[in-house]
Design a protein around this motif. Structure first.
Motif, PDB file in Angstrom:
ATOM      1  N   ALA A  44      46.082  38.294  51.559  1.00 28.68           N
ATOM      2  CA  ALA A  44      44.979  39.142  51.993  1.00 28.68           C
ATOM      3  C   ALA A  44      45.356  40.604  51.782  1.00 28.68           C
ATOM      4  N   GLY A  45      44.445  41.374  51.280  1.00 29.85           N
ATOM      5  CA  GLY A  45      44.681  42.798  51.103  1.00 29.85           C
ATOM      6  C   GLY A  45      45.198  43.185  49.742  1.00 29.85           C
ATOM      7  N   SER A  46      45.612  42.235  48.913  1.00 28.63           N
ATOM      8  CA  SER A  46      46.133  42.628  47.608  1.00 28.63           C
ATOM      9  C   SER A  46      45.016  42.969  46.639  1.00 28.63           C
ATOM     10  N   THR A  47      45.372  43.794  45.686  1.00 34.20           N
ATOM     11  CA  THR A  47      44.429  44.213  44.662  1.00 34.20           C
ATOM     12  C   THR A  47      44.425  43.213  43.526  1.00 34.20           C
ATOM     13  N   VAL A  48      43.260  42.733  43.149  1.00 36.41           N
ATOM     14  CA  VAL A  48      43.142  41.794  42.037  1.00 36.41           C
ATOM     15  C   VAL A  48      42.902  42.554  40.744  1.00 36.41           C
ATOM     16  N   ILE A  49      41.948  43.465  40.771  1.00 41.04           N
ATOM     17  CA  ILE A  49      41.691  44.335  39.632  1.00 41.04           C
ATOM     18  C   ILE A  49      41.631  45.749  40.163  1.00 41.04           C
ATOM     19  N   GLU A  50      42.361  46.629  39.522  1.00 42.94           N
ATOM     20  CA  GLU A  50      42.380  48.007  39.980  1.00 42.94           C
ATOM     21  C   GLU A  50      41.188  48.762  39.406  1.00 42.94           C
ATOM     22  N   GLN A  51      40.625  49.630  40.228  1.00 42.28           N
ATOM     23  CA  GLN A  51      39.473  50.394  39.763  1.00 42.28           C
ATOM     24  C   GLN A  51      39.850  51.198  38.530  1.00 42.28           C
ATOM     25  N   GLY A  52      39.052  51.008  37.455  1.00 41.26           N
ATOM     26  CA  GLY A  52      39.278  51.764  36.242  1.00 41.26           C
ATOM     27  C   GLY A  52      40.229  51.107  35.266  1.00 41.26           C
ATOM     28  N   ALA A  53      40.855  50.004  35.674  1.00 42.33           N
ATOM     29  CA  ALA A  53      41.802  49.346  34.780  1.00 42.33           C
ATOM     30  C   ALA A  53      41.102  48.285  33.939  1.00 42.33           C
ATOM     31  N   ALA A  54      41.654  48.004  32.777  1.00 41.94           N
ATOM     32  CA  ALA A  54      41.171  46.891  31.977  1.00 41.94           C
ATOM     33  C   ALA A  54      41.990  45.666  32.343  1.00 41.94           C
ATOM     34  N   SER A  55      41.345  44.526  32.435  1.00 42.59           N
ATOM     35  CA  SER A  55      42.076  43.311  32.785  1.00 42.59           C
ATOM     36  C   SER A  55      42.115  42.377  31.600  1.00 42.59           C
ATOM     37  N   ALA A  56      43.254  41.722  31.420  1.00 42.34           N
ATOM     38  CA  ALA A  56      43.379  40.794  30.302  1.00 42.34           C
ATOM     39  C   ALA A  56      42.850  39.415  30.672  1.00 42.34           C
ATOM     40  N   HIS A  57      42.445  39.271  31.922  1.00 41.71           N
ATOM     41  CA  HIS A  57      42.079  37.943  32.407  1.00 41.71           C
ATOM     42  C   HIS A  57      40.710  37.890  33.051  1.00 41.71           C
ATOM     43  N   ILE A  58      40.181  36.691  33.063  1.00 43.41           N
ATOM     44  CA  ILE A  58      39.001  36.409  33.869  1.00 43.41           C
ATOM     45  C   ILE A  58      39.456  35.449  34.951  1.00 43.41           C
ATOM     46  N   PHE A  59      38.895  35.587  36.117  1.00 40.73           N
ATOM     47  CA  PHE A  59      39.300  34.709  37.205  1.00 40.73           C
ATOM     48  C   PHE A  59      38.113  33.940  37.740  1.00 40.73           C
ATOM     49  N   THR A  60      38.478  32.854  38.378  1.00 39.03           N
ATOM     50  CA  THR A  60      37.511  32.050  39.086  1.00 39.03           C
ATOM     51  C   THR A  60      38.098  31.858  40.476  1.00 39.03           C
TER      52      THR A  60
END
Lengths: 246, 246
Positions: A44-60
């Motif tokens: 809980a509380g962790s960042t999954v995608i940072e604002q403004g960052a590009a992600s190499a992954h898609i999540f479900t």
DNA sequence: CGTGTGGTTGAACAATGTCAAGCTCTGTGG
DNA sequence: CCACAGAGCTTGACATTGTTCAACCACACG
């Protein structure tokens, strides 16, 4: 982040058992299994995608709660929407390059991970799944439409009641309650989702609690009278019965 | 509604000439031509999709301005976003059955018409176009994300300045000005898009006009100082350079 | 010449934000 | 075991923002 464990196979995906989700053909399931490259466990509380960052992954979302948010230069935060199991996370970032919102885990979560570069393969080889992805994007859009109506035109009481009712419904549909029917949010989250100050949010919540519609517990709430809550919220806005799963 | 005229062929689509839009392969163009079943001309103020109705069609904006909106039981209206040439209209309604928003023509418009039942064929035979459709859905989502941030967290002046700036930019990118650089909206539209009362909107607009950032003309505005407007709006939020066209 | 739509303004009032304080946990280090 | 710090919640008093009501003006259109 917890230690990596052996991964859930799509054929054993617990969501398949839920009424809310459509089922896959055997072929689709096996394709998704090859498409899935792993799982990720976050606290809980962790960042999954940072604002403004590009992600190499898609999540479900396999289990737990997340939220999408945007932050203004002056630090004010607006929560855009909450995500529950079955939701797609990071599609926008994948298709459009970086986008300007972040995603954070509200509870401990488990996410299935897919490679964004291979999404096009899904479109190429399994057009029904591609259609489902678009369906999910549209359904997300619908949620945001509702959010805008709330932010723009609903009173504090209505707005909050509707949000709580929606969260409660999503928890039920996906069996995502914390212990004892509790949805794990703080009043700050509610405030940031509603565009209110923390103080005003607190007063509104206390009002709902005093009327016996909800209980506020430590870091969360329990719905005590769902029907009255729905009445206060005002809008019927029924959610679709069934939705695709990717 | 104007009388039907001969229809624009996709191979002659005026949008192809604009820098904003990606180009198609010859194959895609010819597929789209067969996919397109007609064109529709609507006068300013007409309803394109009625709130709560299911639509048999998907539209693409060939020229003119539209807006999507939701209305509350008590008659309050929230404008969700404005659509300009190149935008897809009615995708949500097509994929998810009826949805609870309406679409109205802001100016006279020309729309390309597609049959929603054949959308799946597009997914089946042209996965790159399918990908583009999803891209457009995500881009719509991004617009709504911005809208939520505005509604929830921005001051009146910022909110309005940003909206006007965005409208102005969209008009430029798609050459959609009414005569002499004017964007054709009334103050009611602005008010309904911002979640403000008409009176408050008027005061805010007058403020911007007095500072020399815009001129308000009859049923519309002209941007007088785009840079200052952008500064007041606060957020850079650059739009993507190029976007797919369907 | 009405009548309607869109725009403008003032004044009273309601909704919401800000500041400031205090309370109850829980976890942590002494 | 205690003291303390931090996070989350609660409340009062007051400031600001935005709404409502009620006019009035200008223009277009029959």
């Amino acid at each position: 982040m917890s230690k990596n464990r052996s991964t859930t196979l799509c054929r054993n995906c617990p969501h398949q058992a839920l009424d809310v989700f459509c089922t896959h053909t055997a072929d689709e399931t096996s394709f998704l299994e090859s498409f899935k490259i792993g799982e990720i466990n976050l606290d809980a509380g962790s960042t999954v995608i940072e604002q403004g960052a590009a992600s190499a992954h898609i999540f479900t979302v396999l289990s737990g709660w997340l939220f999408r948010y945007k932050t203004l230069e002056d630090g004010q935060r607006q929560i855009l929407n909450f995500a529950v199991p079955g939701d797609l996370v990071g599609l926008q970032a994948s298709l459009m390059g970086k986008v300007d919102h972040g995603v954070e885990a509200l509870s401990d979560v488990v996410l299935c991970v897919f490679e964004k570069n291979r999404l096009i393969e899904l479109y190429q080889s399994h057009f029904h799944l591609a259609f489902d992805v678009t369906w999910l994007a549209c359904s997300q859009e619908r949620v945001l439409d509702d959010g805008m109506l709330s932010l723009g035109r609903r009173s504090a009481k209505q707005r909050v009641a509707l949000l709580l009712w929606n969260l409660h419904q999503n928890a039920q549909r996906t069996h995502s309650f914390e212990s004892r029917d509790i949805v794990p949010v703080t009043q700050s989250h509610i405030a940031d989702a509603m565009g209110f100050s923390l103080v005003h949010t607190n007063r509104t919540l206390r009002g709902l609690a005093r009327s016996g519609l909800i209980d506020w517990v430590d870091r969360g709430f329990r719905v005590r009278d769902a029907d009255s809550l729905h009445t206060v919220a005002g809008s019927p806005a029924p959610n679709p019965k069934q939705r695709p799963l990717v």
